[in-house]
Design an enzyme around this catalytic site. Structure first.
Site, PDB file in Angstrom:
ATOM      1  N   TYR A 117      -9.824  -0.545   3.201  1.00 49.87           N
ATOM      2  CA  TYR A 117      -9.250  -0.634   4.373  1.00 49.87           C
ATOM      3  C   TYR A 117      -8.707   0.601   5.011  1.00 49.87           C
ATOM      4  O   TYR A 117      -8.247   1.619   4.218  1.00 49.87           O
ATOM      5  CB  TYR A 117      -7.895  -1.554   4.154  1.00 49.87           C
ATOM      6  N   ASP A 134       0.759  -1.324  -0.157  1.00 53.91           N
ATOM      7  CA  ASP A 134       0.038  -0.081   0.190  1.00 53.91           C
ATOM      8  C   ASP A 134       0.765   1.226   0.124  1.00 53.91           C
ATOM      9  O   ASP A 134       0.192   2.311  -0.469  1.00 53.91           O
ATOM     10  CB  ASP A 134      -1.010  -0.002   0.915  1.00 53.91           C
TER      11      ASP A 134
END
EC number: 1.4.3.-
Lengths: 559, 559
Positions: free
Chosen positions: B290, B202
């Site tokens: 998320y 990420d």
């Protein structure tokens, strides 16, 4: 031991001439002597057939923190019943008593100094008062939780009949029939004469609740705390009140219950965040030098966090060394030189919890949900491997003797096999370990036999009303014949039975200078967490904070 | 990827006739389609020599939580530069799109219901204002700490030049030159066509800071928080402001800095307790579904706690199953049935931190303080065993490739070998792991090669200005040739050098129904903790709370 056993033991050596002589010869005034009653474990025949205790002493000249001024090597063996001095071992005469300088920790004794730690007053405030009620003095009702709270001389605090309300059905559902600190095991790592026996079992030997002193309002618990008294029996049976032994308070820490902001990728204008407010039950036990802070924290999402904090004062050893440059080569100090002539001896702490889980009723099963690598077959996938969850229901107690492994991990579920969610998952709670330590002592070492309940981190036993104290009902001078380890070896069936889960939280403690003269709190915790217990996120509908609802505060007049 | 790469990718499939046809045939209106740009990792030649991305889509009909309504099995492979549709994989047509019922999490969409979670307003209050100052917009000064804070598109937040004041000498002492979230690795555990490639990194792929949205005052951070903006460059180089990206606040949680009450045994009337007040730096990154909450918490006792919270929304998989009773035998769902037609797929999260420690200067050593069982010799002691601490100084990088072991534990010290305390201990800080998880994927699996920085939990490398991003400088479609694992294998000397410690915090996530439709926060942390850094407890002289200093609060008018 009763409190009377312990306190009278501390004075008994002063009736012994040999003891008094060595004290005076070491340059200590008898009026400055402070002694501690030290449980002596069991190492063989010598300790059998009479109630014995060891006593070691300190100089409290010029400091309230006598623990930092050991009279090293002087150990008195006493008969606890007759107070007869059985033996005086006096070996460390060449070891100076460490100085009192910089050992006192009381606020009243601190030198004035520009206080770099001072911060503007900050506090948890709840001006409309707490949201919980306590019925019949012991039944706590807060948000979606209900549980019974009992101060206990041995366990400290007992939490029982914990139930959480299901927001869908409105029904109160069983989670835990009873939970408490069953035993502690604190072995010191020095095999020499004055130290080898220091392998405390603080609940069964000293009384974890017996040693819990009144909490200090504002400092031990925040301003919005409610305090609960303990009512205990003294050695002669007369009841007494231990005031403010337990506190209960709501907590907001700035942590987040759940959140989601849509990311810049989707561009949707969504930001939903819910603050986390919890309920904490706390007690602090002062087992002589050490302070244990035990928190049971209840979250509205169904999670229970059990946290143990360690603070207080180290048990230290006198030494002739004043600097590590005097230590030759590989000499083992059994700890860290903390100050001139003071060694902080390496030790462990194990706190074993009894957790009689009752997930929607008393008959439950224990499932080891093992996380395993699965290799793919050739051609099956561009991936060579993935992880899968393999459910293993424990049939008997030996199936549930668990040593935690980072490279062979599992989730540990307690489920009700007869109750399923809407989509067919068994309802359950899981035990979620946090940072912990395992006992590494030889299983045949006498202390480890007595503390054999630390041989695994998790055990599950069939409920038996006589099996509540992990080290045995009678721990003092026990031989390790009535421990959780022995019970579990019976290997009784535990599938779809009334079962008890045992979890041990451990710490290795290699002292460091920051622990001198009093230790900043170290803590660790584990969780009991719903896993397919609710149909969905139980705090989905919790409201966010709005400015209009928050308190209006101003600085104190005097500030 | 730039934000422009990501957002334009989400629209590109709509220009493809085959894509539109399958959407309509699945009963979804084109206007209800929401798509996500999914980094595709690297699995071989196919992904080479052009910038590719995969796109998967959801129905946002009747819910803001489109993530719970996957159009399963439909994967579009795009050229990220030309937006050309390279391939449409359309396999899951028989899988229904899960219903919208009970998926929306917005407060405005919740049905009215007696709210069992409601508690009386509770808040952290500090009416005299914060005790910290922020100079030059980035230099934070609080209590005994000073550090620089920088929002960063890739790392999120960079903490640099962290120094703590020694209360004895008044001197500011170096602790950490720079610390930040270097990379994340989030492999999903489903090897099938529409899922195998989901192995996100990420920070390097999406930009951990790029995805950090403005924080929600009162809910993401308490009322007394200060907010800091990020200033970043867009894809075309034009600067823009990400407002309120980081918050800084003081925290009092009711926890205890240190305490000691004399026990009933000694009968001395002493009770000294110090409340714990800390400073928290927080940001929250929303990487599509998320949400990661990253806290850097500074304590006055010198400890830095780095905590990662996971919340937000699961990445779920559509399934024909509505109940587990439809699943035959050993069929592997790759996750948990969370609701009708919705599977929460098992996945891991690894967050790797770069920690350039500078303990009293840049040249430091890494010491593995191994805790080992020592058996006693026959006749030496009534004890058979004890634990001792064995110090091993790491000479080269391979000596410092650490996998944590409960049954072979160590403390991990970063020391300054040239600076000793008064009594001769090297000054240092230790890395203290908390609850964590290790990657169990095959080391030869392509995602694990790229995420090889998770092969160990701790690494120590010689400082090199080009080695800051654990998965490599260019992570997107990388082959794993420029990772921390590769650098460490060079085995450079690290004794008494400028060294960087890398710590990976891990989570295994087997979803459960409580994670539906949005997940209660799960968090874990690790600590950087002084170990013989100070001569003694640095908060010995901290004052207790007194009632007269605390705020005076009343309920809000409207409450």
């Amino acid at each position: 031991m009763t409190m009377e056993d312990m306190t009278s033991a501390t004075w008994a050596p002063l009736s012994n001439a040999k003891f008094n002589r060595t004290i005076i010869e070491r340059g200590v005034n008898l009026k400055d002597v402070a002694c501690l009653p030290i449980s002596l474990g069991w190492f063989g025949k010598k300790e059998e057939n009479r109630r014995l205790i060891k006593v070691q002493c300190y100089s409290m000249e010029d400091t309230a923190n006598f623990y930092m001024r050991p009279i090293e090597g002087l150990t008195v063996l006493l008969d606890m019943d007759t107070k007869e001095v059985v033996e005086v071992s006096d070996t460390g005469r060449s070891i100076p008593i460490p100085k009192a300088t910089n050992t006192d920790y009381r606020f009243s004794e601190q030198k004035l100094q520009q206080d770099l730690n001072s911060v503007n007053p900050i506090s948890i405030e709840q001006p409309k008062g707490p949201s919980f009620v306590i019925e019949d003095e012991h039944l706590v009702k807060w948000a979606n939780w209900e549980f019974h709270l009992k101060p206990d001389t041995r366990a400290g605090v007992v939490v029982s009949r914990a139930k959480v309300r299901d927001l869908e059905s409105g029904v109160l559902r069983d989670v835990m029939y009873k939970g408490f600190t069953s035993e502690l095991f604190v072995p010191y790592m020095d095999p020499t004469d004055a130290w080898y026996f220091k392998t405390y079992m603080d609940a069964g030997e000293y009384g974890f609740g017996l040693q819990a002193m009144p909490l200090d309002p504002l400092n031990d618990c925040p301003r919005n705390a409610y305090y609960m008294d303990g009512v205990f029996a003294a050695g002669d049976g007369v009841p007494y009140v231990r005031s403010n032994m337990v506190c209960v308070f709501e907590r907001y820490t700035g942590d987040i219950g759940w959140r989601h902001a849509e990311s810049p990728i989707t561009g949707m204008e969504i930001k939903e965040v819910r603050p986390k407010v919890t309920l904490v039950v706390r007690m602090a036990a002062s087992v002589a030098n050490y302070d244990y802070i035990v928190d049971w924290e209840f979250q509205t999402d169904g999670l229970i966090r059990i946290k143990v904090g360690l603070s207080g004062i180290l048990m230290v050893k006198g030494t002739a060394y004043e600097n590590m440059n005097q230590v030759e080569g590989q000499e083992n100090l059994f700890g860290t030189l903390l100050s001139e002539n003071v060694i902080g001896v390496i030790h462990d702490h194990y706190i074993t919890f009894y957790l009689d889980m009752d997930i929607d009723g008393s008959d439950n099963s224990f499932v080891n949900v093992n996380i395993k690598r699965q290799e793919t077959s050739p051609g099956e996938s561009p991936r060579k491997s993935y992880l899968k969850a393999v459910r293993n229901v424990a049939k008997t107690e030996k199936d549930a003797q668990i040593q935690l492994k980072l490279y062979d991990p599992s989730e540990f579920h307690v489920i009700n096999p007869t109750k399923k969610t809407r989509v067919g998952n068994p309802v359950g709670y899981k035990v979620v370990p946090g940072g912990t330590a395992a006992s590494l002592l030889d299983h045949e070492d006498p202390p480890q036999k007595r503390g054999a309940f630390t041989n695994n981190q998790i055990w599950v036993t069939q409920y038996n009303r006589s099996e509540q104290w992990a080290g045995g009902l009678f721990v003092y001078q026990s031989h390790g014949e009535d421990t959780l380890d022995v019970w579990s070896e019976r290997d009784r069936p535990i599938e779809n039975k009334d079962i008890v889960v045992w979890y041990t939280l451990g710490f290795h403690h290699i002292p460091c200078q920051e622990d001198f003269p009093i230790m900043p709190t170290v803590s660790s915790s584990f969780d009991l967490k719903p896993v397919n217990f609710f149909e969905s996120n139980p705090i989905l509908r919790a409201p966010p904070y709005f400015e209009k609802d928050l308190p209006v505060c101003r600085p104190a007049y005097s500030a």
